[in-house]
Design a protein around this motif. Sequence first.
Motif, short mmCIF file in Angstrom:
data_model
loop_
_atom_site.label_atom_id
_atom_site.label_comp_id
_atom_site.label_asym_id
_atom_site.label_seq_id
_atom_site.Cartn_x
_atom_site.Cartn_y
_atom_site.Cartn_z
N SER A 197 -17.33 -20.44 -36.47
CA SER A 197 -18.46 -19.53 -36.60
C SER A 197 -19.74 -20.34 -36.62
CB SER A 197 -18.34 -18.70 -37.88
OG SER A 197 -18.37 -19.54 -39.02
N PRO B 35 -9.95 -13.88 -38.32
CA PRO B 35 -10.37 -12.80 -37.43
C PRO B 35 -9.44 -12.70 -36.23
CG PRO B 35 -11.80 -14.69 -37.17
CD PRO B 35 -10.89 -14.99 -38.32
N SER C 148 -17.30 -9.19 -32.10
CA SER C 148 -16.41 -9.49 -33.23
C SER C 148 -16.46 -8.37 -34.27
CB SER C 148 -16.82 -10.82 -33.86
OG SER C 148 -15.99 -11.13 -34.96
N TRP D 93 -21.63 -11.94 -28.89
CA TRP D 93 -20.30 -12.18 -29.45
C TRP D 93 -20.20 -11.67 -30.88
CZ3 TRP D 93 -15.68 -13.01 -27.73
CH2 TRP D 93 -14.68 -13.41 -28.64
N ARG E 81 -13.73 -19.29 -26.54
CA ARG E 81 -13.35 -18.03 -27.19
C ARG E 81 -11.85 -17.83 -27.13
NH1 ARG E 81 -18.39 -14.44 -24.73
NH2 ARG E 81 -19.99 -15.37 -26.10
#
Length: 430
Positions: free
Chosen positions: A385, A370, A399, A395, A225
Amino acid sequence: MNRMVRDHAADVLLMVLAGFTTAIAMSAPSPTAAVFADFPQPASVPLFAVTTTVVSVFVRKPAFSSGLLGLGIALIGVVALVDSWDLDPFVTALGAGLLLGAAAGLKNGPDQRLRQQGLAAGVVAGLLLTAPIEYFRFSAPQRYVDFSPDANDPADVFLLCLLAVTFAALLACLHRLRTEPITPAGDRARELAIGIAIAVAGLLLYQSFSDAVMGSDGASFGPHRWVWGLAVVPLLVLCGLWLPGRRGMVLIAILAFIAADSSGALREADSIWKLLGVAALVAAGVVVGRRWPRPLAGVCALAVVAATAILNQPPWNNVHVVAVLVVLPFAAAYTVASCLPSSAAVGGTALAAPITLSVSLGGVGFGSAPFVAEFGWTAYAPLTSGKPVWFADTWQWISMGVSVGTIALCGFALAALMRRPSEQPAEPCH
């Protein structure tokens, strides 16, 4: 009266084409890119951002701006026409920066708000339609573009045609633009500092994400991440609030646009009719935003689009598809148009920001930037993704919450800026 209408239409057409051409040129993949085409040369995009800011800040003579606009078209055209070489991304970035910065500087006269909104319409449409247009231009996936038969043909016919039409529009407006009065100087030091800060932020975030992806080897299983993209949020909000008057509203609107489209580009626009529909919705959003400017209403619509990203599994994913195809183009164009006019430098810097900051995720074009990302490794490329079950993936909720929260913060910032006195009287409707 008819001549005045024709002049206004020609000006708007030039601005729309300049913005659209800039977005398409900066998103076009370079034939010299590596197999991992998702990681372009990072220094070219900050060069584009700095060029846009410097030109829009310091070039105030319309005759000089017109010349730089033509030079930008020529530089992009050379790259699109000749054989590829290592400096292609930098020449394209320089040309695109000259094109956008010079177009932003041509804002003087009674129709300055109309011109800025036309430029914004072109940029927003280009950003949204980058991925669908690439789908039609190249039959092979972008990461394999070097191995496709089309890679042997150096000429980019689509971009060359777009440049030719833009140059023809410039010639049609050239005499009138050269005789316009000089654009008054704004707060140069502050505007220049903001433009450079955004360019540096894009470069640093690119390096951060690149290090995070390349540092995740096959020995470490599980998701990785990255959250440093969140630094963009306070940067743009503080820059918008730091500017005098309401000039920073367009920066805040662009941030809301980036946050709403953080789920990806318009990949569902897989037909010509859908592309035309998206373009029509962008035009409608600008027209409505010009007549009835309500920035907070646009922000609310963008928040709805961002919230639907949580629905990523059938049959609920159709809700997100409709939101992206229908609501996003209209709401993005409406919000940005409602926050104009601004100074030439702020307008140019704001419209360049989505391209500048999308490099933080290494996107070849806009639509995959993002503020937080979860990624892993396959045999060929990093993934940003997946396809989790939407109601069980934490998650995915995080997001979505980041995007919606960012847009909510943009709403509060816009509300604060709207309480400031306007720097100029409202433009009468013609």
